[in-house]
Design an enzyme around this catalytic site. Sequence first.
Site, PDB file in Angstrom:
ATOM      1  N   GLU A 142      18.453  32.242   8.456  1.00  0.00           N
ATOM      2  CA  GLU A 142      18.935  33.406  10.216  1.00  0.00           C
ATOM      3  C   GLU A 142      19.327  32.687  11.918  1.00  0.00           C
ATOM      4  OE1 GLU A 142      19.360  37.755  10.234  1.00  0.00           O
ATOM      5  OE2 GLU A 142      17.752  37.524  10.450  1.00  0.00           O
ATOM      6  N   THR A 250      16.769  48.511   3.881  1.00  0.00           N
ATOM      7  CA  THR A 250      16.548  47.424   4.585  1.00  0.00           C
ATOM      8  C   THR A 250      15.372  46.802   4.729  1.00  0.00           C
ATOM      9  OG1 THR A 250      17.770  48.848   6.120  1.00  0.00           O
ATOM     10  CG2 THR A 250      17.339  47.401   7.113  1.00  0.00           C
ATOM     11  N   ASP A 254      13.046  40.926   2.569  1.00  0.00           N
ATOM     12  CA  ASP A 254      11.449  40.458   3.415  1.00  0.00           C
ATOM     13  C   ASP A 254      10.542  40.904   2.851  1.00  0.00           C
ATOM     14  OD1 ASP A 254      13.923  39.458   5.196  1.00  0.00           O
ATOM     15  OD2 ASP A 254      13.999  41.602   6.080  1.00  0.00           O
TER      16      ASP A 254
HETATM   17  O1  RIB Z   1      16.887  41.518   6.133  1.00  0.00           O
HETATM   18  C1  RIB Z   1      17.238  42.632   7.254  1.00  0.00           C
HETATM   19  C2  RIB Z   1      16.553  42.532   7.736  1.00  0.00           C
HETATM   20  O2  RIB Z   1      18.130  41.551   8.517  1.00  0.00           O
HETATM   21  C3  RIB Z   1      17.155  42.970   9.446  1.00  0.00           C
HETATM   22  O3  RIB Z   1      15.824  43.868   9.895  1.00  0.00           O
HETATM   23  C4  RIB Z   1      17.572  42.579  10.477  1.00  0.00           C
HETATM   24  O4  RIB Z   1      17.407  42.091  11.389  1.00  0.00           O
HETATM   25  C5  RIB Z   1      18.847  41.684   9.885  1.00  0.00           C
HETATM   26  O5  RIB Z   1      18.041  40.000  10.280  1.00  0.00           O
END
Ligand code: RIB
Length: 307
Positions: A142, A250, A254
């Site tokens: 990212e 969401t 992560d």
């Molecule tokens: O993976 C989730 C994240 O992807 C979100 O918090 C958003 O900010 C994007 O980066």
Amino acid sequence: MSSQIVVLGSCMIDFVSYSPRLPKKGETLKGTSFVTNQGGKGANQCMSAAKLGGNVALIARVGDDHFGKEYIEVLKSYSVDVTHTRLTPNYSSGIAQIMVDESVGDNSIVIVPGANDALSLEDLHQAEELLANAGILVCQLETPLNVTLQALRHFKGTSILNGAPAIQDIDVDFLKLATIFCVNETEAATVTGLNCENLDEAKIALRKLLSMGCNTVILTLGDKGAIIGFKGDQNITHVSCDKVTPVDTTGAGDCFIGSLAFLMAKFPDLNLEDHVKIACALASYSVQFMGTHKAFPDSNILRKYLQ
Ligand code: RIB
């Protein structure tokens, strides 16, 4: 191995709308609620490891604005080392527009990177000592790719590359340099060009990733757990996980990556399958709550899973 975890990656401010379903193309849909959260894949992964009790530092860029300053304070409050998390003049903080289908917890995300795009080789240079002494490096796709590639090239410990957001025609050096390449089904499909909609297809995609140069692949499968494969080994291990009722997925990926990094640093004597099993359970825990950081489990929850 040093227990120091370094995350190189993004910080975003998430503008999240919840609605009964995701809108169709051209459709306006009435939502039910709106919240602003701290997000970004890099910082989410960092926070996940920090909440579990990890020793974590974040190399990142935020805008020199209210959002950026507040983000750094939040990271500090979880004892994240923010020496290399820099405010960036003339840039706004990165943002993510997120829509969550509250009936199943699925989401759609558009990011505008802002200050994340200013992360540079100079940031790596300044964090040279930190990186040299760290046991685990975590990165994603990212932030500027040349910086990630350079970090992977020079890092001497164990590196975990989360292939998100996925890139078609990814430079194979990313795959070859990372100790562990971790993707979900959608990302695996993008990188390999193969369908990845069930376990059999996922296994084929994983083998393709290994043939493209990966050393170790973890392919996460949502509520079906994850599969793991190693270079030169025909066996693929499937780790399943308990089913939960998702409210908001969401940041679940992560949470998985941050947990994995933490577990590898804290329990180096466990094998990767055990690390993945616990990380899957922790990520499943997180989808039962709205948001990202708030939903991530802390060391008290971890204790229950370790038992
Ligand atoms: O993976 C989730 C994240 O992807 C979100 O918090 C958003 O900010 C994007 O980066």
